[in-house]
Scaffold this active site. Structure first.
Site, short mmCIF file in Angstrom:
data_model
loop_
_atom_site.label_atom_id
_atom_site.label_comp_id
_atom_site.label_asym_id
_atom_site.label_seq_id
_atom_site.Cartn_x
_atom_site.Cartn_y
_atom_site.Cartn_z
N SER A 578 20.02 46.57 33.12
CA SER A 578 18.58 46.71 32.93
C SER A 578 18.22 48.20 32.92
O SER A 578 18.72 48.94 32.10
CB SER A 578 17.83 45.92 34.01
OG SER A 578 16.49 45.74 33.67
N ASP A 664 15.30 37.16 26.70
CA ASP A 664 14.95 38.15 27.71
C ASP A 664 13.60 38.80 27.39
O ASP A 664 13.46 39.46 26.37
CB ASP A 664 16.04 39.22 27.76
CG ASP A 664 15.88 40.18 28.93
OD1 ASP A 664 14.80 40.20 29.55
OD2 ASP A 664 16.84 40.91 29.22
N HIS A 699 16.98 37.52 30.95
CA HIS A 699 17.36 38.76 31.63
C HIS A 699 18.43 38.54 32.69
O HIS A 699 19.30 39.38 32.88
CB HIS A 699 16.12 39.38 32.27
CG HIS A 699 16.27 40.82 32.63
ND1 HIS A 699 16.46 41.80 31.68
CD2 HIS A 699 16.27 41.46 33.83
CE1 HIS A 699 16.55 42.98 32.29
NE2 HIS A 699 16.45 42.80 33.59
#
Length: 730
Positions: A578, A664, A699
């Site tokens: 991320s 995501d 995600h």
């Protein structure tokens, strides 16, 4: 194969052209005694010129973004055909390239799975006449939510996630809670990984799930203390938390009432209840500014009232304690936060009186209120501690022996109790759940994380190191390795990092990391600026116009470790996800010579484009973190100077694995897709660039506890493969 031609099928990706080695003449086949190396997909280039603030950039792969992305998040089957074809080809190429690691992946997966107690259960949490808990059945990917009467009795199943998940590619419960009167049970479900949740409510007397679930929620909800109402946060078409609604707890959509509409598209919002159960609180804010609104529990249908009006730069959180409010705030220059108190009926900042003064370097990171006690979690020099304050003001700390450990508080349901539950662990010590008697100051071990395949902490050692940055900052590093590991550079090193949003890395126990460490690897976790390991100032020194400190700190950690014999460049793999994926992208451009491999999970690598797209869920809320390149030329230039995607140039990049999820909403799939295409087009090393997109998740990757481990096993197998240069094997 023409480099501008797009491979449109998985089979074509692997068989459509003769395989060429780097440096050979175009079209010259490999020698017959070599195994054919799979051919990577070649993404077509459609240059798109973007002019912004007098600056111009060209994006060859902008076509990978689906203009219909909002609908794709909710229904991934709507993805554009050409994008799906390219992602399918990329996945096939990655599978083919890593074929030699399949046995290693399987072995690591079985090891990780073997460290999980398959029929595990949480420590029950008491609430009045019931004890609530979750448990797993053997082989199950998802838990069962249940309760039993205090003192013993028959179990009542509240929610069987495993049964609900059957036949679904993705199923994740984001939140679940019973009503205070124990009559209802509610849970929020994400069915595609997009973090768009549906909230269901179940009548526990009849077992019936009520009609008309809440649609399009963030997964955030709470019951009113009288159990008559359900409050929840609405997620809009752009994926943002935008409104708070209320409905009768047994109501339907026609009963929904809008009680709060956030005017700032850059603010996150949520709703909850104070520990005292006297107020419902709506929390609003971004990384720089916050605001709270309160509703008395005695009048839950009343309009919310502002606690203190938002002021740019002022952050605060509120908790109610018996007859007054406690405010955790950065007011008056309290960088590492302080606690203030104010009366119930006078909540404005003018009435805040300092209670626990600001102490630089002591970050007050969280609080819990009980009827006779107030507990705060603090972080000092990258380690947590717990401090307890009694009603009479007397304080004591809960002490621990290990030099490096992770400590967290576990929330309970009861306010009128002397019991505090906390979780302790370290990189060598599995998690331990303790009940702590706040009055007698005694602790009771309630559970130790069981490792069915066995774990001997004495076989490992941890170290706390500090790497000195160029400006003198001491950057913490936590290290785990087998005892007796030689520090002569021969042991391979995995260096993990994050460094954003003020999120602190903890020296915690991981059943996953042992699969590398047991193979002779050294695991190191760097704590660069941008996190809060050394206080909130550590975060401030790694955000916005100081973001490059995060990258240079990580590089400093790698150099420090290498100099001390913890690995060397040709056996070091960097790993981050991320915003930690942004870190991976930046250091890959800055110092490709320091690493044999890079694992970038759901990486935020296209910062300029993403922070310039106001339709994306996290763009306006994150301008305080990164800067606003739409309006601020200085922010544009600074972001552009480090943005991983824009700074890819012809250089010898290490082997790269980028991963993502089609659904995501945080880091959209096209960021790793575009980055991988550009890296592959520019690298001069011949090292492979791999892309793996989960077509059924978002995600967080796969939702099942075992399926998720398969993704981690692939990452770790890639690390071994990168160090051993597995693609060069005959």
């Amino acid at each position: 194969m023409n480099r501008r031609q797009m491979v449109t099928s998985a089979a074509a990706a692997l068989t459509s052209a003769p395989t060429m080695l780097p440096g050979t003449a175009s079209g010259t086949p490999m020698s017959a005694d070599k195994v054919a190396r799979p051919v990577p997909p070649v993404a077509r280039k459609i240059p798109k010129t973007i002019e912004q603030l007098g600056r111009r950039r060209t994006d060859d792969y902008a076509w990978m973004k689906d203009d219909n992305w909002q609908k794709v998040l909710r229904d991934p089957s709507l993805i554009k055909a050409d994008v799906k074809a390219h992602l399918t080809a990329e996945n096939a190429y990655t599978t083919a390239m890593l074929a030699s690691t399949e046995a290693l992946q399987a072995a690591m997966f079985e090891e990780m799975k073997g460290r999980i107690k398959e029929d595990d259960a949480s420590v029950p949490a008491k609430d009045g006449p019931w004890e609530y808990y979750t448990r797993f059945e053997k082989g199950a990917q998802h838990p069962i939510h249940a309760r039993k009467p205090v003192g013993g009795g028959l179990e009542q199943v509240l929610l069987d996630e495993e049964a609900e998940a059957k036949g679904k590619a993705f199923y994740q419960v984001g939140a679940a809670s019973h009503s205070p009167d124990h009559a209802l049970y509610a849970w929020a479900v994400d069915a595609q990984g997009s973090e768009v949740y549906r909230i269901h409510v179940k009548d526990l007397a009849t077992g019936a799930v009520l009609d008309s679930p809440v649609e399009s929620s963030t997964g955030d909800f709470c019951f009113s203390p009288d159990s008559h109402w359900l409050f929840w946060t609405f997620r809009d078409d752009n994926g943002r938390p935008a409104k708070i609604y209320r409905r009768p707890a047994r109501g339907t959509a026609k009963d929904d009432v809008l009680i709060y509409d956030e005017p700032d598209e850059g603010f996150f919002i949520g709703v909850g209840v104070t520990a005292s159960e006297k107020y419902v609180v709506i929390s609003c804010g971004n990384q720089e500014t916050s605001e709270a609104l309160i509703i008395p529990a005695a009048t839950p249908a009343a309009a919310p009232v502002v606690f203190h009006p938002r002021e740019v730069g002022l952050r605060y959180e509120v908790e109610h304690w018996n007859d007054h409010w406690v405010v955790r705030t950065n007011a008056d220059g309290a960088v590492d936060w302080k606690l203030a108190a104010c009366p119930e009926d006078a909540t404005g900042k003018a009435h805040w009186k300092d209670w626990i003064a600001h102490q630089p370097g002591r970050l007050i990171s969280g609080t819990m209120a009980f009827k006779r006690w107030f507990v705060r979690l603090e972080k000092v020099d990258a380690l947590n501690r717990v401090t307890v304050t009694a009603l009479d003001g007397a304080e004591h700390a809960i002490a621990f022996d290990e030099a490096a450990y992770a400590l967290s508080l576990e929330g309970g349901y009861e306010y009128d109790t002397d019991n505090l539950r906390f979780v302790f662990n370290s990189m060598t010590t599995p998690r331990q759940w303790f009940d702590y008697d706040l009055a007698s100051r005694t602790r009771t071990l309630r559970k130790t994380q069981e490792i069915p395949s066995g774990h001997d902490p004495a076989k490992y050692e941890t170290r706390r190191l500090n790497a000195r940055a160029a400006d003198g900052a001491e950057v913490p590093i936590f290290v785990l390795m087998k005892k007796g590991t030689k520090l002569d550079g021969s042991a391979p090193l995995l260096l993990y990092g994050y460094g954003s949003y003020g999120i602190a890395m903890e020296p915690s126990f991981s059943i996953r990391n042992l699969s590398l460490v047991d193979r002779g690897w050294i695991w190191a976790t760097a704590c660069p600026r941008g996190g809060s390991e050394k206080g909130w100032g550590w975060f401030l020194d790694g955000k916005k116009f100081k973001k490059k400190n995060t990258f240079t700190d990580f590089i400093t950690c790698a150099e420090h470790l290498h100099a001390a014999g913890y690995g060397k460049p040709d056996n070091t793999v960097a790993y981050g996800g991320s915003a930690g994926g942004l870190l991976m992208g930046a250091i890959t451009n800055m110092r490709p010579d320091l690493f044999a491999g890079i694992i970038a999970a759901v990486p935020f690598v296209d910062v300029v484009n993403t922070m310039s797209d106001t339709s994306l869920p996290l763009t306006p809320p994150e301008w305080p973190e990164w800067g606003n390149p739409l309006e601020d030329p200085a922010a544009y230039d600074y972001i552009a100077s480090y943005n991983p995607y824009d700074n890819v140039t012809a250089k010898p990049y290490p082997a790269v694995l980028a991963t993502g999820g089609l659904s995501d909403p945080r880091v959209t799939y096209w960021e790793p897709e575009k980055w991988a295409a550009k890296l592959r087009d520019h690298t001069t090393s011949g090292n492979p660039v791999l892309l793996k997109i989960n077509m059924d998740a978002g995600h967080g990757g796969a939702s099942g506890r075992f399926d998720f481990l398969k993704e981690i096993a692939l990452d770790y197998a890639f690390a071994v493969w990168a160090v051993e240069k597995g693609w060069e094997a005959a």
